[in-house]
Each structure stands twice: as C-alpha cells, then as structure tokens.
Design a protein around this motif. Structure first.
Motif, mmCIF file in Angstrom:
data_model
loop_
_atom_site.group_PDB
_atom_site.id
_atom_site.type_symbol
_atom_site.label_atom_id
_atom_site.label_comp_id
_atom_site.label_asym_id
_atom_site.label_seq_id
_atom_site.Cartn_x
_atom_site.Cartn_y
_atom_site.Cartn_z
ATOM 1 N N ALA A 25 1.066 -1.068 -0.091
ATOM 2 C CA ALA A 25 0.022 -0.031 0.029
ATOM 3 C C ALA A 25 0.928 1.163 -0.089
ATOM 4 O O ALA A 25 1.990 1.136 0.849
ATOM 5 C CB ALA A 25 -1.021 -0.009 1.250
ATOM 6 N N ARG A 26 0.678 2.254 -0.897
ATOM 7 C CA ARG A 26 1.460 3.482 -1.110
ATOM 8 C C ARG A 26 0.449 4.452 -1.151
ATOM 9 O O ARG A 26 -0.492 4.597 -1.644
ATOM 10 C CB ARG A 26 2.383 2.964 -2.278
ATOM 11 C CG ARG A 26 3.319 2.272 -2.234
ATOM 12 C CD ARG A 26 3.751 1.663 -3.543
ATOM 13 N NE ARG A 26 4.681 0.803 -3.597
ATOM 14 C CZ ARG A 26 5.789 0.626 -3.404
ATOM 15 N NH1 ARG A 26 6.617 1.665 -3.475
ATOM 16 N NH2 ARG A 26 6.652 -0.174 -3.519
ATOM 17 N N THR A 27 0.830 5.689 -0.415
ATOM 18 C CA THR A 27 0.101 6.872 -0.676
ATOM 19 C C THR A 27 1.000 8.010 -0.544
ATOM 20 O O THR A 27 2.147 8.012 -0.475
ATOM 21 C CB THR A 27 -0.504 7.191 0.831
ATOM 22 O OG1 THR A 27 0.287 7.451 1.959
ATOM 23 C CG2 THR A 27 -1.541 5.991 1.304
ATOM 24 N N ALA A 28 0.601 9.171 -1.355
ATOM 25 C CA ALA A 28 1.289 10.401 -1.419
ATOM 26 C C ALA A 28 0.267 11.604 -1.057
ATOM 27 O O ALA A 28 -0.940 11.502 -1.632
ATOM 28 C CB ALA A 28 2.059 10.604 -2.539
ATOM 29 N N LEU A 29 0.829 12.807 -0.751
ATOM 30 C CA LEU A 29 -0.052 13.650 -0.349
ATOM 31 C C LEU A 29 0.991 14.943 -0.868
ATOM 32 O O LEU A 29 2.037 15.142 -0.279
ATOM 33 C CB LEU A 29 -0.352 14.046 1.109
ATOM 34 C CG LEU A 29 -1.066 15.238 1.509
ATOM 35 C CD1 LEU A 29 -2.608 15.332 0.926
ATOM 36 C CD2 LEU A 29 -1.148 15.469 2.997
ATOM 37 N N ALA A 30 0.381 15.658 -1.739
ATOM 38 C CA ALA A 30 1.097 16.693 -2.082
ATOM 39 C C ALA A 30 0.156 18.189 -2.049
ATOM 40 O O ALA A 30 -0.816 17.971 -1.896
ATOM 41 C CB ALA A 30 1.382 16.775 -3.763
ATOM 42 N N HIS A 31 0.985 19.175 -2.067
ATOM 43 C CA HIS A 31 0.263 20.455 -1.744
ATOM 44 C C HIS A 31 0.540 21.303 -3.045
ATOM 45 O O HIS A 31 1.814 21.513 -3.543
ATOM 46 C CB HIS A 31 0.930 21.073 -0.381
ATOM 47 C CG HIS A 31 0.373 22.572 -0.119
ATOM 48 N ND1 HIS A 31 1.176 23.633 -0.735
ATOM 49 C CD2 HIS A 31 -0.556 22.982 0.406
ATOM 50 C CE1 HIS A 31 0.429 24.837 -0.306
ATOM 51 N NE2 HIS A 31 -0.626 24.360 0.468
ATOM 52 N N SER A 32 -0.110 22.165 -3.337
ATOM 53 C CA SER A 32 0.128 23.426 -4.009
ATOM 54 C C SER A 32 -0.923 24.533 -3.680
ATOM 55 O O SER A 32 -1.516 24.367 -2.965
ATOM 56 C CB SER A 32 -0.166 22.955 -5.615
ATOM 57 O OG SER A 32 0.399 24.109 -6.507
ATOM 58 N N SER A 33 -0.567 25.705 -4.274
ATOM 59 C CA SER A 33 -1.026 26.974 -3.958
ATOM 60 C C SER A 33 -1.466 27.591 -5.278
ATOM 61 O O SER A 33 -0.611 27.823 -6.015
ATOM 62 C CB SER A 33 -0.756 27.650 -2.854
ATOM 63 O OG SER A 33 0.478 27.851 -3.069
ATOM 64 N N ILE A 34 -2.289 28.638 -5.199
ATOM 65 C CA ILE A 34 -2.334 29.708 -6.203
ATOM 66 C C ILE A 34 -2.812 30.991 -5.606
ATOM 67 O O ILE A 34 -3.753 30.718 -4.702
ATOM 68 C CB ILE A 34 -3.466 29.375 -7.318
ATOM 69 C CG1 ILE A 34 -3.304 30.482 -8.525
ATOM 70 C CG2 ILE A 34 -4.747 28.788 -6.703
ATOM 71 C CD1 ILE A 34 -3.992 30.161 -9.775
ATOM 72 N N THR A 35 -2.314 32.248 -5.639
ATOM 73 C CA THR A 35 -2.471 33.185 -5.046
ATOM 74 C C THR A 35 -3.324 34.233 -5.938
ATOM 75 O O THR A 35 -3.175 34.172 -7.244
ATOM 76 C CB THR A 35 -1.606 34.297 -4.676
ATOM 77 O OG1 THR A 35 -0.541 33.298 -3.812
ATOM 78 C CG2 THR A 35 -1.763 35.431 -3.759
ATOM 79 N N VAL A 36 -4.735 34.727 -5.472
ATOM 80 C CA VAL A 36 -5.492 35.450 -6.454
ATOM 81 C C VAL A 36 -6.100 36.570 -5.832
ATOM 82 O O VAL A 36 -6.002 36.928 -4.574
ATOM 83 C CB VAL A 36 -6.836 34.541 -6.849
ATOM 84 C CG1 VAL A 36 -6.205 33.187 -7.584
ATOM 85 C CG2 VAL A 36 -7.837 34.391 -5.530
ATOM 86 N N SER A 37 -6.560 37.368 -6.540
ATOM 87 C CA SER A 37 -7.013 39.002 -5.967
ATOM 88 C C SER A 37 -8.281 38.685 -5.364
ATOM 89 O O SER A 37 -9.059 37.450 -5.459
ATOM 90 C CB SER A 37 -7.292 39.798 -7.377
ATOM 91 O OG SER A 37 -8.215 39.206 -8.052
ATOM 92 N N LYS A 38 -8.557 39.621 -4.794
ATOM 93 C CA LYS A 38 -10.027 39.550 -3.850
ATOM 94 C C LYS A 38 -11.071 39.337 -4.968
ATOM 95 O O LYS A 38 -12.072 38.804 -4.475
ATOM 96 C CB LYS A 38 -10.222 40.881 -3.116
ATOM 97 C CG LYS A 38 -11.569 40.728 -2.372
ATOM 98 C CD LYS A 38 -11.492 41.705 -1.158
ATOM 99 C CE LYS A 38 -12.903 41.671 -0.572
ATOM 100 N NZ LYS A 38 -14.039 40.762 -0.466
ATOM 101 N N GLU A 39 -11.056 40.009 -6.078
ATOM 102 C CA GLU A 39 -12.108 40.068 -7.161
ATOM 103 C C GLU A 39 -12.304 38.459 -7.632
ATOM 104 O O GLU A 39 -13.346 37.979 -7.642
ATOM 105 C CB GLU A 39 -11.617 40.824 -8.274
ATOM 106 C CG GLU A 39 -12.813 40.672 -9.430
ATOM 107 C CD GLU A 39 -12.493 41.531 -10.628
ATOM 108 O OE1 GLU A 39 -13.349 41.536 -11.552
ATOM 109 O OE2 GLU A 39 -11.501 42.088 -10.751
ATOM 110 N N ILE A 40 -11.020 37.848 -7.773
ATOM 111 C CA ILE A 40 -11.200 36.535 -8.302
ATOM 112 C C ILE A 40 -11.769 35.397 -7.119
ATOM 113 O O ILE A 40 -12.594 34.547 -7.232
ATOM 114 C CB ILE A 40 -9.893 36.020 -8.562
ATOM 115 C CG1 ILE A 40 -9.586 36.621 -9.997
ATOM 116 C CG2 ILE A 40 -9.860 34.447 -8.981
ATOM 117 C CD1 ILE A 40 -8.143 36.306 -10.765
ATOM 118 N N PHE A 41 -11.297 35.724 -5.971
ATOM 119 C CA PHE A 41 -11.691 34.995 -4.656
ATOM 120 C C PHE A 41 -13.346 34.972 -4.576
ATOM 121 O O PHE A 41 -14.136 34.066 -4.262
ATOM 122 C CB PHE A 41 -11.050 35.425 -3.504
ATOM 123 C CG PHE A 41 -11.935 34.959 -2.094
ATOM 124 C CD1 PHE A 41 -11.509 33.766 -1.676
ATOM 125 C CD2 PHE A 41 -12.608 35.971 -1.397
ATOM 126 C CE1 PHE A 41 -12.131 33.204 -0.387
ATOM 127 C CE2 PHE A 41 -13.214 35.491 -0.214
ATOM 128 C CZ PHE A 41 -12.840 34.206 0.284
#
Length: 165
Positions: A25-41
């Motif tokens: 059994a194998r698992t992986a957890l990855a993280h990414s992010s994206i920074t957006v303006s208040k308008e897009i949020f």
C-alpha cells in the motif's frame, strides 16, 4: 561507484524495472497553491466565474492528471490508482490577496510509489484555476508545489517537517 537506476548500460535513459519489487500500500500527499485577487476570490466563492464552477472543474482536472501522470512524465509507470482526493482551503494574506491551498492525496497498492501522481494532480489543479480565472486577472501566482508526505515502498515513509513558503 554509484549505480544510477534510470540509465541503461549505454548511459541512456530508461524506465526502471519494478517487476521484482513487492506490492505494498502506498500513499502520497502533495500541496500546491495559487494566489488570487479579492475579485477572483469573490467570483470563485460566489460561483460567478463565466467558465463555471472553478473548484469543481479544477478538482476533476486534478483527478484526471493523476491518472495520466505516466503520459506526462517520461519515466513514470502507469499505475492503477485506488484513490485520488483533492481538498481546498482559502487563506487571506497580509496584502488582501487570497491563497487557495490545494492538497492532493493519492493511493495505490502496487510496486512503485505515487508521489509524482500527487504532485501532478496538485499542479494541474492550480493550473486549471489559473486557466478558468485568467480573463479576470493574469497576475495570479502558482506555487509552491511540494510533497507533504508519502508512505510505503523500500525507502520508507517521508513527512515534510514544515510548510514551504
């Protein structure tokens, strides 16, 4: 002398033979992010983007990317994935922009790991958010993208000690 696993006798790239490795059994957890303006949020959280539900589309893109990692990364094996889960969390930064944190959890029972599948899923998710929102603002910033943890395999478990900034 160090033996490189991804080179053949002629010094040329090869896909590693994993046929003798045990299935675990194998698992992986990855993280990414994206920074957006208040308008897009605001548009994402109120489902007002013209291209549709951004997070739903990004989630599907991430699952599809995990399943096709072997098609994108030359030395990756096609792996029968047993699970892919994408989760999101918003955070406002000190400048008034918003960061969408993306976590991609991938599972398999096999003879090679799923770190690349988790990383590919997280990156594709962020890229999809960018694609769906770029008409509003092209100044979004993607990243960092990194492995949070992995379990299983001959090299054992890995857990990052802290979040990458």
């Amino acid at each position: 002398m160090v033996e490189f696993t991804h080179f053949n006798e002629e010094g040329r790239a090869k896909m590693v033979d994993v046929s003798d490795k045990p299935e675990t059994a194998r698992t992986a957890l990855a993280h990414s992010s994206i920074t957006v303006s208040k308008e897009i949020f605001d548009k994402i959280t109120h489902n007002e983007m013209k291209k549709g539900d951004v997070l739903a589309v990004a989630q599907v893109a991430a699952v599809m990317a995990a399943k096709k990692t072997w098609d994108l990364i030359p030395m990756c094996h096609p792996i029968p994935l047993t699970g892919v889960n994408i989760s999101f969390a918003w955070e406002e930064d000190q400048t008034g922009d918003f960061q969408l944190h993306i976590e991609a959890a991938v599972k398999t029972k096999g003879n090679t790991g799923v770190e690349m599948e988790a990383l590919t899923a997280a990156a594709a998710c962020a890229l999809t958010v960018y694609d769906m929102c770029k008409a509003v603002d092209k100044g979004m910033v993607i990243g960092p993208t990194y492995l949070v943890e992995k379990t299983g395999g001959k090299n054992g478990d890995f857990r990052r000690n802290e979040q990458v900034k």
